[in-house]
Design a protein around this motif. Structure first.
Motif, PDB file in Angstrom:
ATOM      1  N   GLU A   9       0.893  -1.273   0.019  1.00  0.00           N
ATOM      2  CA  GLU A   9      -0.089  -0.037   0.001  1.00  0.00           C
ATOM      3  C   GLU A   9       0.984   1.057   0.165  1.00  0.00           C
ATOM      4  O   GLU A   9       1.942   1.324   0.484  1.00  0.00           O
ATOM      5  CB  GLU A   9      -0.888   0.122   1.204  1.00  0.00           C
ATOM      6  N   GLY A  10       0.406   2.236  -0.842  1.00  0.00           N
ATOM      7  CA  GLY A  10       0.863   3.739  -0.639  1.00  0.00           C
ATOM      8  C   GLY A  10       2.247   3.733  -1.588  1.00  0.00           C
ATOM      9  O   GLY A  10       2.265   2.792  -2.710  1.00  0.00           O
ATOM     10  N   GLU A  11       3.272   4.406  -1.425  1.00  0.00           N
ATOM     11  CA  GLU A  11       4.217   4.918  -2.268  1.00  0.00           C
ATOM     12  C   GLU A  11       5.421   5.382  -1.505  1.00  0.00           C
ATOM     13  O   GLU A  11       5.175   6.138  -0.545  1.00  0.00           O
ATOM     14  CB  GLU A  11       3.681   5.834  -3.562  1.00  0.00           C
ATOM     15  N   LYS A  25       5.489   2.330  -5.917  1.00  0.00           N
ATOM     16  CA  LYS A  25       4.214   2.348  -5.382  1.00  0.00           C
ATOM     17  C   LYS A  25       3.613   0.976  -5.175  1.00  0.00           C
ATOM     18  O   LYS A  25       4.216  -0.106  -5.861  1.00  0.00           O
ATOM     19  CB  LYS A  25       3.284   3.190  -6.368  1.00  0.00           C
ATOM     20  N   ASN A  44       8.167   7.833   3.251  1.00  0.00           N
ATOM     21  CA  ASN A  44       6.747   7.537   2.458  1.00  0.00           C
ATOM     22  C   ASN A  44       6.287   8.919   1.748  1.00  0.00           C
ATOM     23  O   ASN A  44       6.623   9.870   2.437  1.00  0.00           O
ATOM     24  CB  ASN A  44       5.864   7.672   3.813  1.00  0.00           C
ATOM     25  N   SER A  46       3.408  10.158   1.130  1.00  0.00           N
ATOM     26  CA  SER A  46       1.945  10.733   1.296  1.00  0.00           C
ATOM     27  C   SER A  46       2.049  11.007   2.999  1.00  0.00           C
ATOM     28  O   SER A  46       2.584  10.186   3.764  1.00  0.00           O
ATOM     29  CB  SER A  46       0.912   9.886   1.040  1.00  0.00           C
ATOM     30  N   GLU A  48      -0.930  11.813   4.008  1.00  0.00           N
ATOM     31  CA  GLU A  48      -2.307  11.004   4.408  1.00  0.00           C
ATOM     32  C   GLU A  48      -2.304   9.551   4.364  1.00  0.00           C
ATOM     33  O   GLU A  48      -3.118   9.004   5.156  1.00  0.00           O
ATOM     34  CB  GLU A  48      -3.366  11.763   3.488  1.00  0.00           C
ATOM     35  N   LYS A  49      -1.436   9.151   3.786  1.00  0.00           N
ATOM     36  CA  LYS A  49      -1.705   7.455   3.255  1.00  0.00           C
ATOM     37  C   LYS A  49      -0.439   6.847   3.832  1.00  0.00           C
ATOM     38  O   LYS A  49       0.722   7.357   3.754  1.00  0.00           O
ATOM     39  CB  LYS A  49      -1.854   7.481   2.001  1.00  0.00           C
ATOM     40  N   SER A  50      -0.813   5.654   4.540  1.00  0.00           N
ATOM     41  CA  SER A  50       0.329   5.167   5.185  1.00  0.00           C
ATOM     42  C   SER A  50       1.029   4.144   4.087  1.00  0.00           C
ATOM     43  O   SER A  50       0.459   3.850   2.920  1.00  0.00           O
ATOM     44  CB  SER A  50      -0.121   3.966   6.158  1.00  0.00           C
ATOM     45  N   THR A  52       2.624   0.516   3.341  1.00  0.00           N
ATOM     46  CA  THR A  52       2.713  -0.726   3.985  1.00  0.00           C
ATOM     47  C   THR A  52       3.403  -1.659   2.668  1.00  0.00           C
ATOM     48  O   THR A  52       3.360  -1.656   1.786  1.00  0.00           O
ATOM     49  CB  THR A  52       1.492  -1.389   4.139  1.00  0.00           C
TER      50      THR A  52
END
Length: 172
Positions: A9-11, A25, A44, A46, A48-50, A52
């Motif tokens: 998850e995420g980037e 990503k 990370n 972002s 806002e976005k975690s 993983t």
């Protein structure tokens, strides 16, 4: 070291102290072949976005060479060879005799794999799986569980629930 990053998850952005950087990503696998005297960092991208990810560190054989950074897209298939010593099947090329497989199965599906040697390691990312092997009791692995596999030349994995897992084939 060869560092394999499997982005779930995420980037993220990976940087080194020589000014190189690369982004990865969700749905991608990134391999960084570390170099002596070079430091690395992960960020990370972002707020806002975690992020993983699964990160696997493998000792590198000094006499082997590979690209400093390699990236592939993850397939939405039952089996994908993620990394191997020779980069076969479009996989990332390691500096080690190891084969890393991603397994994604729906409930009730199965996949059979031939192993390169007497040892392997199975890691469930999510879902429940059991292995079918000769002389083995049926024992299920669930989310986060891992198990060593010894003295098997082939293994069949059966998903008891929707499954995502890694199989690390260690021949020596």
């Amino acid at each position: 070291m060869d560092i394999l990053n499997l982005i779930l998850e995420g980037e993220a952005e990976y940087r080194d102290n020589e000014g190189h950087h690369v982004k990865a990503k969700a749905g991608e696998a990134l391999l960084i072949a570390t170099q002596p005297g070079v430091s690395y960092s992960e960020h990370n991208l972002s707020k806002e976005k975690s992020l993983t990810r699964i990160q696997i560190w493998l000792d590198a054989c000094p006499e082997r060479e590979n690209s400093r950074v390699q990236k592939i897209k993850l397939h939405n298939s039952a089996h994908q060879l993620l990394a191997s010593p020779d980069g076969s099947e479009g996989s990332l090329q390691l500096r080690q005799q190891v084969w890393l497989h991603q397994i994604e199965l729906d409930k009730g599906e199965q996949v059979s794999l031939q192993l390169h040697g007497p040892r392997a390691y199975l890691q469930s990312i999510h879902g429940t799986v059991h292995a079918v092997a000769h002389d083995a009791e049926k024992q299920a692995l669930t989310c986060g569980d891992g198990a060593f596999i010894r003295d098997e030349s082939n293994i069949t994995l059966v998903a008891d629930t929707p499954l995502r897992a890694l199989l690390i084939d260690l021949p020596v």
